[in-house]
Enzyme design. Structure first.
Site, PDB file in Angstrom:
ATOM      1  N   HIS A  35       0.941  -1.112   0.088  1.00 25.05           N
ATOM      2  CA  HIS A  35      -0.163   0.192  -0.143  1.00 25.05           C
ATOM      3  C   HIS A  35       0.716   1.784   0.592  1.00 25.05           C
ATOM      4  O   HIS A  35       2.027   1.086   0.086  1.00 25.05           O
ATOM      5  CB  HIS A  35      -0.800  -0.041   0.934  1.00 25.05           C
ATOM      6  N   TYR A  47       7.226  11.208  -1.871  1.00 22.76           N
ATOM      7  CA  TYR A  47       7.560   9.829  -1.747  1.00 22.76           C
ATOM      8  C   TYR A  47       8.519   8.648  -1.551  1.00 22.76           C
ATOM      9  O   TYR A  47       8.699   7.580  -1.530  1.00 22.76           O
ATOM     10  CB  TYR A  47       5.981   9.342  -3.589  1.00 22.76           C
TER      11      TYR A  47
HETATM   12  N1  LIG Z   1       1.742   2.009 -10.462  1.00 21.05           N
HETATM   13  C1  LIG Z   1       3.342   2.527 -10.495  1.00 21.05           C
HETATM   14  O1  LIG Z   1       3.717   2.724 -11.934  1.00 21.05           O
HETATM   15  C2  LIG Z   1       4.101   2.397  -9.966  1.00 21.05           C
HETATM   16  C3  LIG Z   1       3.799   1.693  -8.833  1.00 21.05           C
HETATM   17  N2  LIG Z   1       5.054   1.195  -7.745  1.00 21.05           N
HETATM   18  C4  LIG Z   1       4.272   0.751  -6.002  1.00 21.05           C
HETATM   19  O2  LIG Z   1       3.780  -0.520  -6.263  1.00 21.05           O
HETATM   20  C5  LIG Z   1       2.967   0.170  -5.160  1.00 21.05           C
HETATM   21  C6  LIG Z   1       1.036   0.109  -5.558  1.00 21.05           C
HETATM   22  O3  LIG Z   1       0.911   0.973  -6.503  1.00 21.05           O
HETATM   23  P1  LIG Z   1      -0.316   1.231  -7.246  1.00 21.05           P
HETATM   24  O4  LIG Z   1      -0.764   0.081  -7.223  1.00 21.05           O
HETATM   25  O5  LIG Z   1       0.032   1.682  -8.221  1.00 21.05           O
HETATM   26  O6  LIG Z   1      -1.418   2.037  -6.604  1.00 21.05           O
HETATM   27  P2  LIG Z   1      -2.785   1.560  -6.255  1.00 21.05           P
HETATM   28  O7  LIG Z   1      -3.136   2.984  -6.199  1.00 21.05           O
HETATM   29  O8  LIG Z   1      -3.731   1.438  -7.130  1.00 21.05           O
HETATM   30  O9  LIG Z   1      -3.275   1.093  -4.947  1.00 21.05           O
HETATM   31  C7  LIG Z   1      -3.061   1.859  -3.654  1.00 21.05           C
HETATM   32  C8  LIG Z   1      -3.300   0.488  -2.614  1.00 21.05           C
HETATM   33  O10 LIG Z   1      -3.315   1.370  -0.948  1.00 21.05           O
HETATM   34  C9  LIG Z   1      -4.145   1.729  -0.855  1.00 21.05           C
HETATM   35  N3  LIG Z   1      -4.894   2.616   0.361  1.00 21.05           N
HETATM   36  C10 LIG Z   1      -4.394   4.300   0.114  1.00 21.05           C
HETATM   37  N4  LIG Z   1      -4.261   4.253   1.133  1.00 21.05           N
HETATM   38  C11 LIG Z   1      -4.370   3.604   2.371  1.00 21.05           C
HETATM   39  C12 LIG Z   1      -4.291   3.920   3.498  1.00 21.05           C
HETATM   40  N5  LIG Z   1      -3.569   4.895   4.370  1.00 21.05           N
HETATM   41  N6  LIG Z   1      -3.896   2.954   3.897  1.00 21.05           N
HETATM   42  C13 LIG Z   1      -4.110   1.740   3.802  1.00 21.05           C
HETATM   43  N7  LIG Z   1      -4.267   1.092   2.392  1.00 21.05           N
HETATM   44  C14 LIG Z   1      -4.097   2.285   1.977  1.00 21.05           C
HETATM   45  C15 LIG Z   1      -5.925   1.889  -2.140  1.00 21.05           C
HETATM   46  O11 LIG Z   1      -6.868   1.740  -0.706  1.00 21.05           O
HETATM   47  P3  LIG Z   1      -7.390   2.074  -0.658  1.00 21.05           P
HETATM   48  O12 LIG Z   1      -8.264   3.575  -1.549  1.00 21.05           O
HETATM   49  O13 LIG Z   1      -9.215   1.550  -0.801  1.00 21.05           O
HETATM   50  O14 LIG Z   1      -7.472   2.033   0.700  1.00 21.05           O
HETATM   51  C16 LIG Z   1      -5.177   1.009  -2.501  1.00 21.05           C
HETATM   52  O15 LIG Z   1      -5.833  -0.235  -2.976  1.00 21.05           O
HETATM   53  C17 LIG Z   1       2.791   0.796  -4.439  1.00 21.05           C
HETATM   54  O16 LIG Z   1       3.955   0.274  -3.158  1.00 21.05           O
HETATM   55  C18 LIG Z   1       3.479   1.961  -5.561  1.00 21.05           C
HETATM   56  O17 LIG Z   1       4.593   2.920  -5.056  1.00 21.05           O
HETATM   57  C19 LIG Z   1       5.981   1.144  -7.722  1.00 21.05           C
HETATM   58  C20 LIG Z   1       6.589   2.006  -9.121  1.00 21.05           C
HETATM   59  C21 LIG Z   1       5.921   2.680 -10.147  1.00 21.05           C
HETATM   60  C1  LIG Z   2      15.676   6.378 -16.007  1.00 24.74           C
HETATM   61  C2  LIG Z   2      14.253   7.021 -16.220  1.00 24.74           C
HETATM   62  C3  LIG Z   2      14.060   8.440 -16.225  1.00 24.74           C
HETATM   63  C4  LIG Z   2      13.214   6.600 -15.543  1.00 24.74           C
HETATM   64  C5  LIG Z   2      11.849   6.969 -15.151  1.00 24.74           C
HETATM   65  C6  LIG Z   2      10.969   6.634 -14.420  1.00 24.74           C
HETATM   66  C7  LIG Z   2       9.304   7.156 -13.710  1.00 24.74           C
HETATM   67  C8  LIG Z   2       9.219   7.361 -14.848  1.00 24.74           C
HETATM   68  C9  LIG Z   2       8.776   5.948 -13.143  1.00 24.74           C
HETATM   69  C10 LIG Z   2       9.834   5.798 -11.941  1.00 24.74           C
HETATM   70  C11 LIG Z   2       8.525   5.847 -10.963  1.00 24.74           C
HETATM   71  C12 LIG Z   2       7.310   6.120 -10.962  1.00 24.74           C
HETATM   72  C13 LIG Z   2       6.557   6.765 -10.074  1.00 24.74           C
HETATM   73  C14 LIG Z   2       6.093   5.617  -9.105  1.00 24.74           C
HETATM   74  O1  LIG Z   2       7.013   4.963  -8.227  1.00 24.74           O
HETATM   75  C15 LIG Z   2       5.280   5.160  -8.047  1.00 24.74           C
HETATM   76  C16 LIG Z   2       3.727   6.334  -8.642  1.00 24.74           C
HETATM   77  C17 LIG Z   2       2.939   6.285  -8.209  1.00 24.74           C
HETATM   78  C18 LIG Z   2       1.486   6.021  -8.833  1.00 24.74           C
HETATM   79  O2  LIG Z   2       0.663   5.661  -8.128  1.00 24.74           O
HETATM   80  C19 LIG Z   2       1.297   7.030  -9.283  1.00 24.74           C
HETATM   81  C20 LIG Z   2       2.518   7.232 -10.775  1.00 24.74           C
HETATM   82  C21 LIG Z   2       3.926   7.464 -10.128  1.00 24.74           C
HETATM   83  C22 LIG Z   2       4.527   8.224  -9.659  1.00 24.74           C
HETATM   84  C23 LIG Z   2       4.661   6.521 -10.855  1.00 24.74           C
HETATM   85  C24 LIG Z   2       5.629   7.793 -11.513  1.00 24.74           C
HETATM   86  C25 LIG Z   2       6.412   7.479 -13.236  1.00 24.74           C
HETATM   87  C26 LIG Z   2       7.452   6.689 -12.327  1.00 24.74           C
HETATM   88  C27 LIG Z   2       7.890   8.220 -11.564  1.00 24.74           C
END
Ligand SMILES: NC(=O)C1=CN([C@@H]2O[C@H](COP(=O)(O)OP(=O)(O)OC[C@H]3O[C@@H](n4cnc5c(N)ncnc54)[C@H](OP(=O)(O)O)[C@@H]3O)[C@@H](O)[C@H]2O)C=CC1
Ligand SMILES: CC(C)CCC[C@@H](C)[C@H]1CC[C@H]2[C@@H]3C(=O)C=C4C[C@@H](O)CC[C@]4(C)[C@H]3CC[C@]12C
Length: 282
Positions: free
Chosen positions: A90, A153
């Site tokens: 999360h 973040y």
């Molecule tokens: N998507 C991306 O581009 C990237 C994602 N990540 C990582 O992957 C993981 C999942 O991301 P992603 O699937 O995109 O995120 P989502 O926003 O789809 O999911 C986030 C989840 O966390 C829950 N959540 C939010 N706030 C709280 C809170 N206060 N307490 C408990 N639960 C909470 C949400 O449910 P609810 O709101 O119902 O609580 C939801 O289930 C994260 O760790 C993120 O950092 C890493 C790099 C890139």
């Molecule tokens: C060599 C590079 C320039 C690579 C760049 C990679 C960039 C584009 C990647 C690496 C980590 C990524 C962020 C991330 O970790 C998690 C989230 C939470 C999600 O809810 C919204 C998107 C966000 C901000 C991603 C946005 C895109 C990021 C900045």
């Protein structure tokens, strides 16, 4: 390998967490999922049951509350009598934009994205030691490399690396048979990511289903780290260590190009776009 295993997945009401729940359900695991929104969790549990999970439950609450973080682990103990895998995934709400100086926001985000992870780990450790289980920590490329627009973040994700990489070494030294897998993800096509940054980031987002599968696989195989997508995260990691200035130059050039495009915008619509980029939901 995961049939009949007892697994907790946090942040599983949407995105990558939800997809991990479905994979584990197909593999026949016992699943306990958590997040804040009860209606979404209910639907995910229903789907898990249909997909073939050995059992599926949910508990809802917020991870800014450490009592709740502990309660989730106790619930797994009550339901399953033990635990094989703890998937910490999360993240709390934050903005995608230049750092606004709000240190209270960093403190709050550290509680959700970092301290609750440490709390659940400590609470689950006796059960994981008993089962020789796995801890899976979902982090980001922004947790390995400093990136603009993600200051709060990124801080929380770097903290995870410090905590879990150090703990992993202590486990080796103390012969604790619990694996720790840190997952370094690039941009993934979850709804929240696309809503937040698709108008800023031009590179394509990788599929959440495959991402979820790779995370689970890495955990089950007791890998120390998972890189997904591999090339998109591994190559910049090599640059980070061997040519950091060059990596910074590439990232800043991308940012500069984006800002110049925005400054060139004159009409109202474009101004709105600019505002969105400065303060967006992550
Ligand atoms: N998507 C991306 O581009 C990237 C994602 N990540 C990582 O992957 C993981 C999942 O991301 P992603 O699937 O995109 O995120 P989502 O926003 O789809 O999911 C986030 C989840 O966390 C829950 N959540 C939010 N706030 C709280 C809170 N206060 N307490 C408990 N639960 C909470 C949400 O449910 P609810 O709101 O119902 O609580 C939801 O289930 C994260 O760790 C993120 O950092 C890493 C790099 C890139
Ligand atoms: C060599 C590079 C320039 C690579 C760049 C990679 C960039 C584009 C990647 C690496 C980590 C990524 C962020 C991330 O970790 C998690 C989230 C939470 C999600 O809810 C919204 C998107 C966000 C901000 C991603 C946005 C895109 C990021 C900045």
């Amino acid at each position: 390998m995961l049939k009949d295993k007892r697994v907790i997945i946090t942040g599983a009401s949407s995105g990558i967490g939800e997809q991990m729940a479905y994979h584990l359900a197909r593999m026949g695991s016992h699943i306990l999922i958590t997040a804040r929104t009860e209606e979404k969790l209910k639907k995910v549990v229903e789907k898990c049951t249909k997909l073939g999970s050995a059992s599926a439950y949910y508990i809802h609450g917020s991870m800014d509350n450490m009592t709740f973080a502990k309660q989730v682990v106790h619930e797994a103990e009550r339901l399953f009598g033990g635990l094989d895998m703890l998937i910490l995934n999360h993240i709390g709400f934050t903005y995608f934009g230049f750092f606004d100086g709000d240190v209270d926001h960093i403190r709050k985000l550290l509680e959700i994205n970092f301290l609750s992870y440490a709390t659940m780990t400590v609470e689950a450790l006796p059960m994981l030691k008993a089962s020789g289980g796995n801890i899976v920590v979902v982090s980001s490329f922004a947790g390995k490399v400093g990136l603009p627009l993600t200051v709060p973040y990124s801080s929380t994700k770097f903290a995870l690396d410090g905590f879990f990489s150090s703990l992993r070494m202590e486990f080796h030294h103390q012969k604790v048979n619990v694996s720790i897998t840190l997952c370094v993800l690039s941009y993934i096509d979850t709804d929240s990511a696309l809503n937040t940054v698709s108008h800023v980031i031009q590179q394509p987002a990788a599929p959440k289903e495959e991402c979820a599968y790779e995370i689970i696989k890495g955990g089950a195989l007791r890998q120390r780290e998972v890189y997904y997508q591999y090339v998109a995260t591994k190559i910049p990691m090599l640059l980070r260590d061997w040519a950091p200035e060059f990596l910074e130059y590439l990232v800043l050039k991308k940012l500069q190009r984006g800002c110049t495009q925005q400054e060139g915008m004159k009409n109202d619509e474009s101004a709105k776009e600019l505002k969105k980029t400065r303060y967006c939901k992550i």
